[in-house]
Scaffold this motif. Sequence first.
Motif, PDB file in Angstrom:
ATOM      1  N   MET A   1      -4.123  -4.947  17.895  1.00 51.08           N
ATOM      2  CA  MET A   1      -5.155  -4.947  16.882  1.00 51.08           C
ATOM      3  C   MET A   1      -4.608  -5.642  15.629  1.00 51.08           C
ATOM      4  N   SER A   2      -5.210  -6.712  15.250  1.00 50.71           N
ATOM      5  CA  SER A   2      -4.732  -7.437  14.077  1.00 50.71           C
ATOM      6  C   SER A   2      -5.624  -7.147  12.876  1.00 50.71           C
ATOM      7  N   LYS A   3      -5.023  -7.291  11.726  1.00 48.41           N
ATOM      8  CA  LYS A   3      -5.757  -7.038  10.489  1.00 48.41           C
ATOM      9  C   LYS A   3      -6.472  -8.307  10.064  1.00 48.41           C
ATOM     10  N   THR A   4      -7.581  -8.137   9.388  1.00 51.93           N
ATOM     11  CA  THR A   4      -8.270  -9.297   8.840  1.00 51.93           C
ATOM     12  C   THR A   4      -7.474  -9.818   7.655  1.00 51.93           C
ATOM     13  N   ASP A   5      -7.803 -11.032   7.217  1.00 54.90           N
ATOM     14  CA  ASP A   5      -7.107 -11.621   6.078  1.00 54.90           C
ATOM     15  C   ASP A   5      -7.215 -10.734   4.842  1.00 54.90           C
ATOM     16  N   VAL A   6      -8.383 -10.177   4.602  1.00 57.68           N
ATOM     17  CA  VAL A   6      -8.589  -9.320   3.430  1.00 57.68           C
ATOM     18  C   VAL A   6      -7.751  -8.046   3.543  1.00 57.68           C
ATOM     19  N   GLU A   7      -7.756  -7.444   4.715  1.00 51.61           N
ATOM     20  CA  GLU A   7      -6.964  -6.231   4.926  1.00 51.61           C
ATOM     21  C   GLU A   7      -5.478  -6.514   4.765  1.00 51.61           C
ATOM     22  N   LEU A   8      -5.038  -7.636   5.288  1.00 56.44           N
ATOM     23  CA  LEU A   8      -3.632  -7.998   5.199  1.00 56.44           C
ATOM     24  C   LEU A   8      -3.228  -8.261   3.752  1.00 56.44           C
ATOM     25  N   GLU A   9      -4.077  -8.935   3.012  1.00 52.51           N
ATOM     26  CA  GLU A   9      -3.804  -9.199   1.593  1.00 52.51           C
ATOM     27  C   GLU A   9      -3.717  -7.875   0.813  1.00 52.51           C
ATOM     28  N   LYS A  10      -4.615  -6.950   1.095  1.00 52.40           N
ATOM     29  CA  LYS A  10      -4.581  -5.633   0.437  1.00 52.40           C
ATOM     30  C   LYS A  10      -3.304  -4.884   0.810  1.00 52.40           C
ATOM     31  N   TYR A  11      -2.907  -4.994   2.070  1.00 50.48           N
ATOM     32  CA  TYR A  11      -1.696  -4.350   2.568  1.00 50.48           C
ATOM     33  C   TYR A  11      -0.474  -4.871   1.815  1.00 50.48           C
ATOM     34  N   TYR A  12      -0.330  -6.198   1.757  1.00 51.95           N
ATOM     35  CA  TYR A  12       0.805  -6.798   1.054  1.00 51.95           C
ATOM     36  C   TYR A  12       0.776  -6.446  -0.433  1.00 51.95           C
ATOM     37  N   ARG A  13      -0.399  -6.506  -1.037  1.00 55.23           N
ATOM     38  CA  ARG A  13      -0.517  -6.190  -2.458  1.00 55.23           C
ATOM     39  C   ARG A  13      -0.120  -4.739  -2.746  1.00 55.23           C
ATOM     40  N   SER A  14      -0.545  -3.825  -1.890  1.00 56.77           N
ATOM     41  CA  SER A  14      -0.211  -2.410  -2.122  1.00 56.77           C
ATOM     42  C   SER A  14       1.293  -2.173  -2.006  1.00 56.77           C
ATOM     43  N   LEU A  15       1.933  -2.851  -1.053  1.00 55.37           N
ATOM     44  CA  LEU A  15       3.382  -2.715  -0.929  1.00 55.37           C
ATOM     45  C   LEU A  15       4.097  -3.341  -2.126  1.00 55.37           C
ATOM     46  N   GLU A  16       3.639  -4.505  -2.558  1.00 61.22           N
ATOM     47  CA  GLU A  16       4.247  -5.146  -3.727  1.00 61.22           C
ATOM     48  C   GLU A  16       4.095  -4.274  -4.966  1.00 61.22           C
ATOM     49  N   LEU A  66      13.206  -3.252   3.264  1.00 56.01           N
ATOM     50  CA  LEU A  66      11.758  -3.375   3.444  1.00 56.01           C
ATOM     51  C   LEU A  66      11.143  -4.440   2.542  1.00 56.01           C
ATOM     52  N   GLN A  67      11.534  -4.493   1.301  1.00 58.25           N
ATOM     53  CA  GLN A  67      10.949  -5.447   0.372  1.00 58.25           C
ATOM     54  C   GLN A  67      11.166  -6.882   0.858  1.00 58.25           C
ATOM     55  N   GLU A  68      12.372  -7.183   1.291  1.00 60.52           N
ATOM     56  CA  GLU A  68      12.659  -8.525   1.797  1.00 60.52           C
ATOM     57  C   GLU A  68      11.907  -8.808   3.096  1.00 60.52           C
ATOM     58  N   GLN A  69      11.809  -7.806   3.969  1.00 59.30           N
ATOM     59  CA  GLN A  69      11.092  -7.980   5.231  1.00 59.30           C
ATOM     60  C   GLN A  69       9.615  -8.274   4.984  1.00 59.30           C
ATOM     61  N   ILE A  70       9.021  -7.560   4.040  1.00 66.86           N
ATOM     62  CA  ILE A  70       7.608  -7.764   3.720  1.00 66.86           C
ATOM     63  C   ILE A  70       7.404  -9.140   3.091  1.00 66.86           C
ATOM     64  N   GLN A  71       8.302  -9.537   2.197  1.00 68.84           N
ATOM     65  CA  GLN A  71       8.186 -10.845   1.561  1.00 68.84           C
ATOM     66  C   GLN A  71       8.270 -11.957   2.603  1.00 68.84           C
ATOM     67  N   THR A  72       9.198 -11.834   3.539  1.00 66.90           N
ATOM     68  CA  THR A  72       9.340 -12.827   4.605  1.00 66.90           C
ATOM     69  C   THR A  72       8.096 -12.867   5.489  1.00 66.90           C
ATOM     70  N   ALA A  73       7.577 -11.696   5.851  1.00 67.41           N
ATOM     71  CA  ALA A  73       6.377 -11.632   6.689  1.00 67.41           C
ATOM     72  C   ALA A  73       5.189 -12.268   5.973  1.00 67.41           C
ATOM     73  N   LYS A  74       5.063 -11.997   4.686  1.00 68.97           N
ATOM     74  CA  LYS A  74       3.960 -12.567   3.904  1.00 68.97           C
ATOM     75  C   LYS A  74       4.081 -14.088   3.834  1.00 68.97           C
ATOM     76  N   GLU A  75       5.278 -14.585   3.573  1.00 67.43           N
ATOM     77  CA  GLU A  75       5.489 -16.034   3.513  1.00 67.43           C
ATOM     78  C   GLU A  75       5.220 -16.689   4.860  1.00 67.43           C
ATOM     79  N   ASP A  76       5.665 -16.053   5.942  1.00 69.51           N
ATOM     80  CA  ASP A  76       5.415 -16.587   7.284  1.00 69.51           C
ATOM     81  C   ASP A  76       3.914 -16.643   7.566  1.00 69.51           C
ATOM     82  N   TYR A  77       3.204 -15.585   7.187  1.00 74.28           N
ATOM     83  CA  TYR A  77       1.751 -15.524   7.401  1.00 74.28           C
ATOM     84  C   TYR A  77       1.056 -16.615   6.609  1.00 74.28           C
TER      85      TYR A  77
END
Length: 83
Positions: A1-16, A66-77
């Motif tokens: 199950m993949s997240k939509t672009d909006v959901e993913l952006e909210k996910y990354y923003r909440s972690l940041e 975690l912070q670096e992993q999320i940043q890398t995942a966001k950049e890859d996406y």
Amino acid sequence: MSKTDVELEKYYRSLEDMFRTEGWKNLLEDLKGSALQLNSVEACKDDKDLYFRKGQLVVMANLLNLQEQIQTAKEDYEEANKE
């Protein structure tokens, strides 16, 4: 199950947002101190204790990175969805 672009952006923003909090910074400092204490084979009572400590250190390392992993995942996406 993949997240939509909006959901993913909210996910990354909440972690940041979380990464910028004092609580997150305090947690990382506590984890670093705990990891230093746990990362000693001499303090292990037996092999079960050794493996338990190993598991604890894996969890701590994941949180500390975690912070670096999320940043890398966001950049890859973002790179994958440029086109």
